[in-house]
Write an enzyme that holds these catalytic residues in place. Structure first.
Site, mmCIF file in Angstrom:
data_model
loop_
_atom_site.group_PDB
_atom_site.id
_atom_site.type_symbol
_atom_site.label_atom_id
_atom_site.label_comp_id
_atom_site.label_asym_id
_atom_site.label_seq_id
_atom_site.Cartn_x
_atom_site.Cartn_y
_atom_site.Cartn_z
ATOM 1 N N CYS A 138 0.938 -1.379 -0.013
ATOM 2 C CA CYS A 138 0.037 0.021 0.090
ATOM 3 C C CYS A 138 0.679 1.321 0.211
ATOM 4 O O CYS A 138 0.187 2.460 -0.255
ATOM 5 C CB CYS A 138 -0.878 -0.101 1.144
ATOM 6 S SG CYS A 138 -2.222 -1.459 1.276
ATOM 7 N N HIS A 190 12.058 1.740 6.046
ATOM 8 C CA HIS A 190 11.789 0.430 5.695
ATOM 9 C C HIS A 190 12.462 -0.181 6.829
ATOM 10 O O HIS A 190 13.434 -0.416 7.403
ATOM 11 C CB HIS A 190 12.940 -0.150 4.433
ATOM 12 C CG HIS A 190 12.049 -1.230 4.125
ATOM 13 N ND1 HIS A 190 11.875 -2.441 4.546
ATOM 14 C CD2 HIS A 190 11.762 -1.318 2.568
ATOM 15 C CE1 HIS A 190 11.377 -3.349 4.004
ATOM 16 N NE2 HIS A 190 11.359 -2.763 2.267
ATOM 17 N N HIS A 225 -2.975 20.382 5.671
ATOM 18 C CA HIS A 225 -3.965 19.353 5.560
ATOM 19 C C HIS A 225 -2.968 18.174 5.305
ATOM 20 O O HIS A 225 -2.089 17.725 5.201
ATOM 21 C CB HIS A 225 -4.381 19.312 3.667
ATOM 22 C CG HIS A 225 -4.931 20.703 3.494
ATOM 23 N ND1 HIS A 225 -6.364 21.201 3.947
ATOM 24 C CD2 HIS A 225 -4.515 21.672 2.825
ATOM 25 C CE1 HIS A 225 -6.522 22.322 3.514
ATOM 26 N NE2 HIS A 225 -5.457 22.769 2.891
ATOM 27 N N HIS A 236 -3.281 7.407 4.516
ATOM 28 C CA HIS A 236 -3.552 5.882 3.780
ATOM 29 C C HIS A 236 -4.989 5.620 4.368
ATOM 30 O O HIS A 236 -4.865 5.341 5.853
ATOM 31 C CB HIS A 236 -2.649 5.160 4.023
ATOM 32 C CG HIS A 236 -2.959 3.718 3.445
ATOM 33 N ND1 HIS A 236 -3.422 3.317 2.336
ATOM 34 C CD2 HIS A 236 -2.456 2.531 4.375
ATOM 35 C CE1 HIS A 236 -3.458 1.919 2.465
ATOM 36 N NE2 HIS A 236 -3.162 1.563 3.605
ATOM 37 N N HIS A 257 -14.907 5.175 3.414
ATOM 38 C CA HIS A 257 -16.459 4.959 3.664
ATOM 39 C C HIS A 257 -16.910 4.612 2.254
ATOM 40 O O HIS A 257 -17.582 3.865 1.726
ATOM 41 C CB HIS A 257 -17.119 5.996 4.305
ATOM 42 C CG HIS A 257 -18.666 5.711 4.338
ATOM 43 N ND1 HIS A 257 -19.595 6.203 3.545
ATOM 44 C CD2 HIS A 257 -19.472 4.992 5.170
ATOM 45 C CE1 HIS A 257 -20.630 5.826 3.789
ATOM 46 N NE2 HIS A 257 -20.905 4.929 4.719
ATOM 47 N N ASN A 270 -10.451 0.568 1.261
ATOM 48 C CA ASN A 270 -9.024 0.521 1.029
ATOM 49 C C ASN A 270 -8.466 0.341 -0.586
ATOM 50 O O ASN A 270 -8.529 -0.973 -0.617
ATOM 51 C CB ASN A 270 -8.389 -0.349 1.867
ATOM 52 C CG ASN A 270 -6.794 -0.434 2.141
ATOM 53 O OD1 ASN A 270 -6.448 0.278 1.030
ATOM 54 N ND2 ASN A 270 -6.076 -1.200 2.766
#
Length: 466
Positions: free
Chosen positions: A168, A247, A340, A344, A373, A377
């Site tokens: 992702c 990582h 802002h 994710h 919503h 995802n």
């Protein structure tokens, strides 16, 4: 005398020339987003409550306990009834996917979003100099970037990259590739394409840690057009300020918490371990340590340092047996440098966790919650749906800063900061329905329709036909 004066001025002129060249080269290394297009699948791919129940009933490996677990998971997920699934789900073949199913899912996205993006930007496919594609869960020679090049008949000298398995967080990894290529080549166009192939990756077993992914992931994607051509700055929407990648693959606990594997009966699925939140927190903290000094003003950094020293001194000076009323919160005020927050949509818990860590308000979290919503995802592309929500709500004003935060298997946490170059009010994928958000309630109807499962007795339970 004139020759002597010239010789004295020559080193100064050379220094000034080098400074000018450095500044000029630095300007050519900037990374701008000209436009982007999120993908909105056709309405016949929309996943409602009844259809979700039908799909779950088709899995003969599930029992009452698994039904109860799935019901609890989907009710608390924050996902609504208008998300999208691949076409293979609607033909009832999710347990027997073909290679063509995965390719078709990707081509449907490519041909829709890339075509719309280039047409709106007035850029020909032949003008694209760099193509970066990230789709984690499908590999099929020729690679997806080659399929795009073939479909749009791009140039033979185009530089292309095809990323798989990045999870992702892959959008910002692809962006990092674009940014680094821009440092070596001037006046270039780049096309970044991010999505996920769900067709070949439905889990048909009963391992709770693996069926959870079926509840969360949905179809989506985004195509982004970028450039480092400073003459196009007036057309740009966003300018990249900094990007940080973290990582934790060297940590076994982090590496194994989010991984594709086979269960005990040989069913392949995506495993989400109980230690996933802990791994995400670790990587998030380490990422913030690096990016915070890059994005916040000096005054805020000094304030945080002073407050932290006072907190440490008070804790060190406290005597044994003294009770405290709770930890003193000395967090950094990220709003001093960020306007802002583009988070994710990994799930409700992810959004809540980041909101708590950064001390964000519901207004700050609204774009991520509404995206989860409405679209679910969508893996690496979810960030761009969140950004599009902000744009549709007319929040993005010239000079504002947007912080993007993503997580992915590995375990990785990547973040970047954008500066808004011009007011953005297009709306993108939200344009036709933004007036409906936020809704009065985010509660989905799954409990209302399937709540009776909670009262069933395992010894007498039978799956109803209707």
């Amino acid at each position: 005398m004139e020759l002597f004066s010239f010789l004295l001025l020559l080193p100064v002129l050379l220094v000034l020339l080098k400074i000018w060249k450095w500044v000029n080269d630095k300007r050519d290394q900037e990374c701008y987003i000209l436009d982007y297009q999120c993908y909105k699948p056709a309405d016949d791919r929309m996943v409602g409550t009844e259809f979700s129940g039908e799909v779950i009933k088709r899995n003969k490996n599930l029992g009452l306990n698994e039904y109860k677990f799935l019901l609890k998971a989907i009710v608390s997920s924050g996902i609504g009834e208008q998300t999208y699934a691949p076409r293979i789900m609607f033909s009832g073949r999710e347990e027997t996917p073909t290679l063509a199913d995965g390719i078709l899912e990707m081509e449907e996205f490519f041909q829709d979003s890339i075509g719309k993006l280039l047409s709106r930007a007035g850029v020909s496919p032949h003008e694209i100099d760099l193509l970066v594609v990230n789709v984690s869960m499908i590999t099929a020679p020729p690679c997806l970037s080659s399929r795009i090049i073939n479909h749009y008949k791009m140039r033979q000298d185009i530089k292309c990259f095809n990323l798989t398995g990045m999870g992702c967080s892959a959008s910002l990894i692809s962006l990092d590739i674009v940014r680094n290529v821009f440092k070596s080549y001037k006046n270039k166009y780049a096309l970044l394409v991010t999505s996920e192939s769900l067709s070949p990756n439905w889990y048909a077993g009963n391992d709770r840690s693996m069926i959870l992914a079926n509840c969360l992931f949905r179809s989506g994607g985004c195509a982004i057009l970028l450039t480092n051509n400073k003459s196009l700055k007036h057309r740009a929407m966003f300018k990249l300020k900094c990007l940080v990648r973290t990582h934790h693959g060297a940590r076994d606990e982090s590496y194994n918490c989010c991984i594709q594997r086979e269960d005990e009966i040989g069913k392949v699925g995506f495993y989400l371990g109980k230690n996933l939140p802990k791994a995400a927190t670790r990587s998030f903290v380490d990422n913030l340590r690096v990016i915070t000094p890059k994005i916040l003003p000096v005054t805020e950094l000094v304030r945080f340092m002073v407050v932290s020293l006072v907190k440490k001194w008070n804790r060190h000076g406290s005597t044994k047996g003294t009770t405290t009323q709770g930890p003193i919160k000395a967090g950094v005020n990220f709003k001093s440098g960020v306007d802002h927050f583009c988070i994710h949509t990994g799930g409700k818990a992810v959004i809540d966790g980041i909101g708590f860590s950064l001390d964000l308000t519901e207004y700050d979290l609204e774009p991520a919650r509404m995206t989860l919503h409405r679209f679910g995802n969508t893996s690496a592309s979810s960030l761009w749906y969140v950004l599009a929500y902000m744009e549709a709500k007319k929040r993005l004003k010239k000079g504002d800063k947007v912080l993007m935060i993503s997580f992915g298997a590995g375990f990785k946490c990547n973040s970047c900061l954008w500066e808004i170059v011009r007011d953005s009010e297009d709306g993108n994928v939200w344009k036709d329905e933004i007036q409906n958000y936020p809704p009065k309630t985010l509660v989905n109807p799954y409990m209302e329709k399937y709540g009776w499962i909670q009262d069933e007795d395992p010894s007498t339970f039978k799956i109803p036909e209707d």
